[in-house]
Enzyme design. Sequence first.
Site, mmCIF file in Angstrom:
data_model
loop_
_atom_site.group_PDB
_atom_site.id
_atom_site.type_symbol
_atom_site.label_atom_id
_atom_site.label_comp_id
_atom_site.label_asym_id
_atom_site.label_seq_id
_atom_site.Cartn_x
_atom_site.Cartn_y
_atom_site.Cartn_z
ATOM 1 N N HIS A 23 66.667 -18.983 46.802
ATOM 2 C CA HIS A 23 68.051 -18.478 46.801
ATOM 3 C C HIS A 23 68.767 -18.939 48.066
ATOM 4 O O HIS A 23 68.138 -19.441 48.997
ATOM 5 C CB HIS A 23 68.070 -16.945 46.778
ATOM 6 C CG HIS A 23 67.506 -16.325 48.028
ATOM 7 N ND1 HIS A 23 66.159 -16.299 48.308
ATOM 8 C CD2 HIS A 23 68.106 -15.731 49.096
ATOM 9 C CE1 HIS A 23 65.945 -15.725 49.465
ATOM 10 N NE2 HIS A 23 67.114 -15.364 49.981
ATOM 11 N N ASP A 42 71.576 -17.160 50.949
ATOM 12 C CA ASP A 42 72.071 -15.829 51.317
ATOM 13 C C ASP A 42 73.594 -15.826 51.168
ATOM 14 O O ASP A 42 74.269 -16.775 51.577
ATOM 15 C CB ASP A 42 71.667 -15.480 52.759
ATOM 16 C CG ASP A 42 70.162 -15.283 52.892
ATOM 17 O OD1 ASP A 42 69.488 -15.150 51.850
ATOM 18 O OD2 ASP A 42 69.656 -15.250 54.035
ATOM 19 N N HIS A 95 66.381 -21.269 50.252
ATOM 20 C CA HIS A 95 65.079 -21.004 50.871
ATOM 21 C C HIS A 95 64.243 -20.090 49.981
ATOM 22 O O HIS A 95 64.769 -19.491 49.038
ATOM 23 C CB HIS A 95 65.273 -20.407 52.275
ATOM 24 C CG HIS A 95 66.146 -19.188 52.311
ATOM 25 N ND1 HIS A 95 67.524 -19.254 52.244
ATOM 26 C CD2 HIS A 95 65.850 -17.864 52.408
ATOM 27 C CE1 HIS A 95 68.037 -18.040 52.302
ATOM 28 N NE2 HIS A 95 67.040 -17.170 52.392
ATOM 29 N N ARG A 151 52.576 -11.267 56.061
ATOM 30 C CA ARG A 151 53.758 -11.744 56.785
ATOM 31 C C ARG A 151 54.746 -10.592 56.907
ATOM 32 O O ARG A 151 54.943 -9.837 55.949
ATOM 33 C CB ARG A 151 54.417 -12.897 56.002
ATOM 34 C CG ARG A 151 55.772 -13.336 56.567
ATOM 35 C CD ARG A 151 56.343 -14.503 55.758
ATOM 36 N NE ARG A 151 57.733 -14.790 56.077
ATOM 37 C CZ ARG A 151 58.136 -15.598 57.061
ATOM 38 N NH1 ARG A 151 57.234 -16.191 57.833
ATOM 39 N NH2 ARG A 151 59.412 -15.814 57.274
#
Length: 347
Positions: A207, A209, A264, A274
């Site tokens: 996607h 942002d 990204h 993570r």
Amino acid sequence: MVAPSPTSMMLRTKKTKAVGIPTIDLSMERSELSELVVKACEEYGFFKVVNHSVPKEVISRLEEEGTEFFSKTSSEKHQAGTSTPFGYGCKNIGPNGDMGDLEYLLLHTNPNSISERSKTIAKDHPIKFSCIINDYVEAVKELTCEILELAAEGLWVPDKSSFSNIIKDVHSDSLLRINHYPPVKKGKDNWDPSKLQNNNTIGFGEHSDPQILTILRSNNVGGLQISTQHGLWLPVPPDPNEFYVMVGDALQVLTNGRFVSVRHRVLTNTTKPRMSMMYFAAPPLNWWISPLSKMVTAHNPSLYKPFTWAQYKQAAYALRLGDTRLDQFTRFQKQEASKNETDSHSP
Ligand SMILES: C=C1C[C@]23C[C@@]1(O)CC[C@H]2[C@@]12CCC[C@@](C)(C(=O)O1)[C@H]2[C@@H]3C(=O)O
Ligand SMILES: O=C(O)CCC(=O)C(=O)O
Ligand SMILES: [Fe+2]
């Protein structure tokens, strides 16, 4: 300076051009810095900043709060309240059925909203929790403004606060998100081959942002990848001490397409968790977004129809994560593309 990342990161495109994620050292001389910021925003919509002014303790305190929260039991975490609109989310991303291998806390950065949410997220220390969030937001907002002012200078925009003023507004709709990606082990029942990317599961799907700028920081576990304009996925090496900057859709519009919002995604790790924290710098809901007049000329007409941030958010939330939402607000591109297609197919 914009320097290519370490050799292990270097990849070659078909044209054998070396590509690497730009790194910008904020201690450099200002005029040089502003040029490098513009170059990185044009070429990648993404770069790393080093020598920033965000204090280490501000970062480590937020990291500790995140670790403490995500180590709670599932039922304790759900007591934080659902992520629609702000609170705890697990696997679901947004309202339209997008799923990922992650859990997260999504917060509005308005101090009143933070204070309210802290009562359910950190029941035993709400005041400490809201102070930690506020301190992080303030420090990262300052960094965001510095980068936006450098960008305006590099573009020779007459008012260097043109971009930063938008997010400094008290009614700014900026958000903070803390993502936690538990490791996903191979060979488990949930290891579904149809959902794999390079042998890993999708933590957060592809996607861009929607906001102006995203300031991202993570622990020492990788997984983030950015898409280059040639459609190549570049892995982003994790660096817990520095920040990554992403151009969002709104900045692409404000610069009339000169800066590109970066697509990204995040792939999960098979052994380590993570944790990442993103500040999404956004305008107030009633703010009109259209290219700055400096970015529009007779040769470079405005590519976008004006819209408010509320209208853009509504469009984004009506679509799926990976959809290109700017198409709805674009003046020419679609028509031009189909016109060219018709021309080339005509006898
Ligand atoms: C599927 C979605 C999740 C998202 C809203 C959206 O409809 C499309 C954009 C997504 C995104 C990406 C950046 C951060 C975020 C909070 C935002 O403003 O847009 C998320 C939204 C979300 O997770 O709810
Ligand atoms: O978790 C990450 O590293 C990135 C997540 C992301 O892209 C997002 O929350 O918008
Ligand atoms: Fe994102």
